[in-house]
Scaffold this motif. Structure first.
Motif, PDB file in Angstrom:
ATOM      1  N   ALA A   1       0.824  -1.123   0.249  1.00 19.80           N
ATOM      2  CA  ALA A   1      -0.081   0.175   0.011  1.00 19.80           C
ATOM      3  C   ALA A   1       0.909   1.307   0.132  1.00 19.80           C
ATOM      4  CB  ALA A   1      -1.015  -0.086   1.344  1.00 19.80           C
ATOM      5  N   ALA A   2       0.283   2.155  -0.745  1.00 15.21           N
ATOM      6  CA  ALA A   2       1.192   3.390  -0.963  1.00 15.21           C
ATOM      7  C   ALA A   2       1.528   4.059   0.472  1.00 15.21           C
ATOM      8  CB  ALA A   2       0.588   4.578  -2.033  1.00 15.21           C
ATOM      9  N   PRO A   3       2.381   4.638   0.782  1.00 11.41           N
ATOM     10  CA  PRO A   3       2.659   5.363   1.971  1.00 11.41           C
ATOM     11  C   PRO A   3       2.064   6.727   2.238  1.00 11.41           C
ATOM     12  CG  PRO A   3       5.053   5.007   0.900  1.00 11.41           C
ATOM     13  CD  PRO A   3       3.848   4.682   0.099  1.00 11.41           C
ATOM     14  N   GLY A   4       1.489   6.796   3.282  1.00 14.27           N
ATOM     15  CA  GLY A   4       0.538   7.788   3.637  1.00 14.27           C
ATOM     16  C   GLY A   4      -1.018   7.713   2.959  1.00 14.27           C
ATOM     17  N   ARG A   5      -1.014   6.793   2.634  1.00 12.40           N
ATOM     18  CA  ARG A   5      -2.524   6.250   2.146  1.00 12.40           C
ATOM     19  C   ARG A   5      -3.378   5.531   3.338  1.00 12.40           C
ATOM     20  NH1 ARG A   5      -4.806   8.654  -2.465  1.00 12.40           N
ATOM     21  NH2 ARG A   5      -5.702   6.561  -3.141  1.00 12.40           N
ATOM     22  N   VAL A   6      -4.529   5.432   3.448  1.00 14.32           N
ATOM     23  CA  VAL A   6      -5.332   4.831   4.473  1.00 14.32           C
ATOM     24  C   VAL A   6      -5.711   3.404   3.601  1.00 14.32           C
ATOM     25  CG1 VAL A   6      -7.592   4.463   5.635  1.00 14.32           C
ATOM     26  CG2 VAL A   6      -6.283   6.917   5.184  1.00 14.32           C
ATOM     27  N   THR A   7      -5.237   2.383   4.549  1.00 20.48           N
ATOM     28  CA  THR A   7      -5.371   0.907   4.096  1.00 20.48           C
ATOM     29  C   THR A   7      -6.624   0.374   4.963  1.00 20.48           C
ATOM     30  OG1 THR A   7      -3.266   1.054   3.582  1.00 20.48           O
ATOM     31  CG2 THR A   7      -4.417  -1.080   3.802  1.00 20.48           C
ATOM     32  N   ALA A   8      -7.216  -0.335   4.129  1.00 19.96           N
ATOM     33  CA  ALA A   8      -8.433  -1.266   4.691  1.00 19.96           C
ATOM     34  C   ALA A   8      -7.966  -2.630   4.767  1.00 19.96           C
ATOM     35  CB  ALA A   8      -9.940  -0.888   4.080  1.00 19.96           C
ATOM     36  N   VAL A   9      -7.794  -3.264   5.834  1.00 12.81           N
ATOM     37  CA  VAL A   9      -7.014  -4.368   5.836  1.00 12.81           C
ATOM     38  C   VAL A   9      -8.062  -5.279   6.475  1.00 12.81           C
ATOM     39  CG1 VAL A   9      -6.118  -4.368   8.231  1.00 12.81           C
ATOM     40  CG2 VAL A   9      -5.102  -5.925   6.664  1.00 12.81           C
ATOM     41  N   THR A  10      -8.397  -6.685   5.627  1.00 13.45           N
ATOM     42  CA  THR A  10      -9.371  -7.634   5.988  1.00 13.45           C
ATOM     43  C   THR A  10      -8.780  -8.555   6.905  1.00 13.45           C
ATOM     44  OG1 THR A  10     -10.907  -7.133   4.066  1.00 13.45           O
ATOM     45  CG2 THR A  10     -11.207  -9.025   5.218  1.00 13.45           C
ATOM     46  N   VAL A  11      -9.504  -9.073   8.029  1.00 12.40           N
ATOM     47  CA  VAL A  11      -8.983  -9.869   8.961  1.00 12.40           C
ATOM     48  C   VAL A  11     -10.199 -11.077   8.793  1.00 12.40           C
ATOM     49  CG1 VAL A  11      -8.565 -10.750  11.116  1.00 12.40           C
ATOM     50  CG2 VAL A  11      -7.474  -8.661  10.364  1.00 12.40           C
ATOM     51  N   ARG A  12     -10.068 -12.068   8.312  1.00  9.51           N
ATOM     52  CA  ARG A  12     -10.937 -13.148   7.810  1.00  9.51           C
ATOM     53  C   ARG A  12     -11.244 -14.210   9.347  1.00  9.51           C
ATOM     54  NH1 ARG A  12     -12.487 -13.337   2.827  1.00  9.51           N
ATOM     55  NH2 ARG A  12     -11.133 -12.108   1.189  1.00  9.51           N
ATOM     56  N   ASP A  13     -12.442 -14.748   8.995  1.00  9.96           N
ATOM     57  CA  ASP A  13     -12.749 -15.683  10.301  1.00  9.96           C
ATOM     58  C   ASP A  13     -11.650 -16.590  10.439  1.00  9.96           C
ATOM     59  OD1 ASP A  13     -15.186 -14.081   9.914  1.00  9.96           O
ATOM     60  OD2 ASP A  13     -16.235 -15.664   9.442  1.00  9.96           O
ATOM     61  N   GLY A  14     -11.317 -16.985  11.668  1.00  6.80           N
ATOM     62  CA  GLY A  14     -10.396 -18.067  12.040  1.00  6.80           C
ATOM     63  C   GLY A  14      -9.266 -17.827  12.166  1.00  6.80           C
TER      64      GLY A  14
END
Length: 291
Positions: A53-66
């Motif tokens: 992900a580009a520095p300084g950008r907001v990242t949405a990270v997905t954590v999956r079940d389990g």
């Protein structure tokens, strides 16, 4: 396959990945209360993509079940660019994270799956606190405390059961049946051990489908072949479906289940040792036919 009190149902569900990567057990549950995510410019990234992900950008990270907590922390460190040690330290401060009393200060099992904002300037504590907040929201929505009381158990026990259900189920449809089987074994008289591999694999830090003879010698309290009752805590972070299954188990007298088709994960349930042995034989026949 050794005849055991329980045949591990996670054969089709557990992804065993190379060392240093994140192992996901299940996909995201549907219709869970949506976590707060960033507004404005956003780079969406999951897994290994998050690191780019580009520095300084907001990242949405997905954590999956389990995901186990150790994998969650590695994934968040990778996505945020922050040191893993920072997340490990933050995870130990349950009070600062807002953990409920029944978590007993441990984040394992209460880092709720979902999609979370990883933005510049956000600390590890803030990110993990979002996950705990999401757990509380899901728990309230499902009526965890009240539902546990109706079952005659505490909310922590239900979350432990939910984590095992998540690990042991090959499909969403099997989850309520797996939950019922766990409760039936816990409540059986004379007492029955759970005899499930997934808690022991957690304690040993392994992602294998079946415990070895050497593994079974472990004196860990997570070795359900040695000790009666539930393990001391959750073995991963369950999704909404697994928690709901633990709160609303199916009706049945099952004491065993067997993945009769390792290729598809098809699972059948049994209420007696004789029925169990029949399912074990079916599994062996299918396994031989596929070789």
């Amino acid at each position: 396959m050794r005849p055991r009190g329980m045949a591990l149902a996670a054969a089709a569900a557990v992804a065993v990945l190379a060392a240093g990567t994140v192992a996901g057990v299940r996909g995201l549950s549907g219709e869970r209360p949506a976590p707060a995510v960033a507004t404005g410019p956003m780079t969406r990234a999951t897994g290994e993509d998050a690191a780019s992900a580009a520095p300084g950008r907001v990242t949405a990270v997905t954590v999956r079940d389990g995901y186990r907590l150790a994998d969650v922390l590695r994934k968040l460190a990778q996505a945020s660019g922050r040191p893993l040690a920072e997340f490990e330290r933050a995870a130990k401060d349950g009070a600062a994270l807002g953990l409920p009393d029944y978590a007993k200060g441990s984040l394992e099992g209460f880092a709720s799956p979902g999609t979370y904002e990883v933005a510049p300037g956000r600390s590890a504590q803030q990110i993990l606190a979002d996950m705990v907040k999401q757990h509380r929201s899901t728990a309230d929505w499902l009526g965890l405390v009240e539902g546990a009381r109706r079952l005659g158990r505490g909310p922590r026990d239900v979350m432990i059961v939910a984590s095992i259900v998540q690990a042991e189920s090959s499909s969403l449809a099997d989850m309520p049946k797996v939950a019922r089987t766990i409760y039936n074994r816990l409540d059986h008289r004379p007492p029955m051990m759970l005899k499930m591999d997934s808690p022991l694999m957690y304690a040993l830090g392994k992602y294998a489908v079946e415990a070895s003879d050497d593994d079974l010698k472990s004196r860990s309290r997570y070795n359900t072949y040695r000790y009666h009752g539930l393990p001391p805590g959750p073995i991963l972070n369950p999704g909404r479906d697994a928690i709901e299954a633990a709160l609303r188990p199916a009706t049945g007298s099952w004491l065993y289940y067997v993945v009769v088709d390792p290729k598809t994960g098809a699972t059948k349930f049994a209420g007696s040792p004789a029925e169990y042995e029949t399912l074990v034989k079916e599994r062996k026949r299918r396994t031989r036919a596929e070789q």
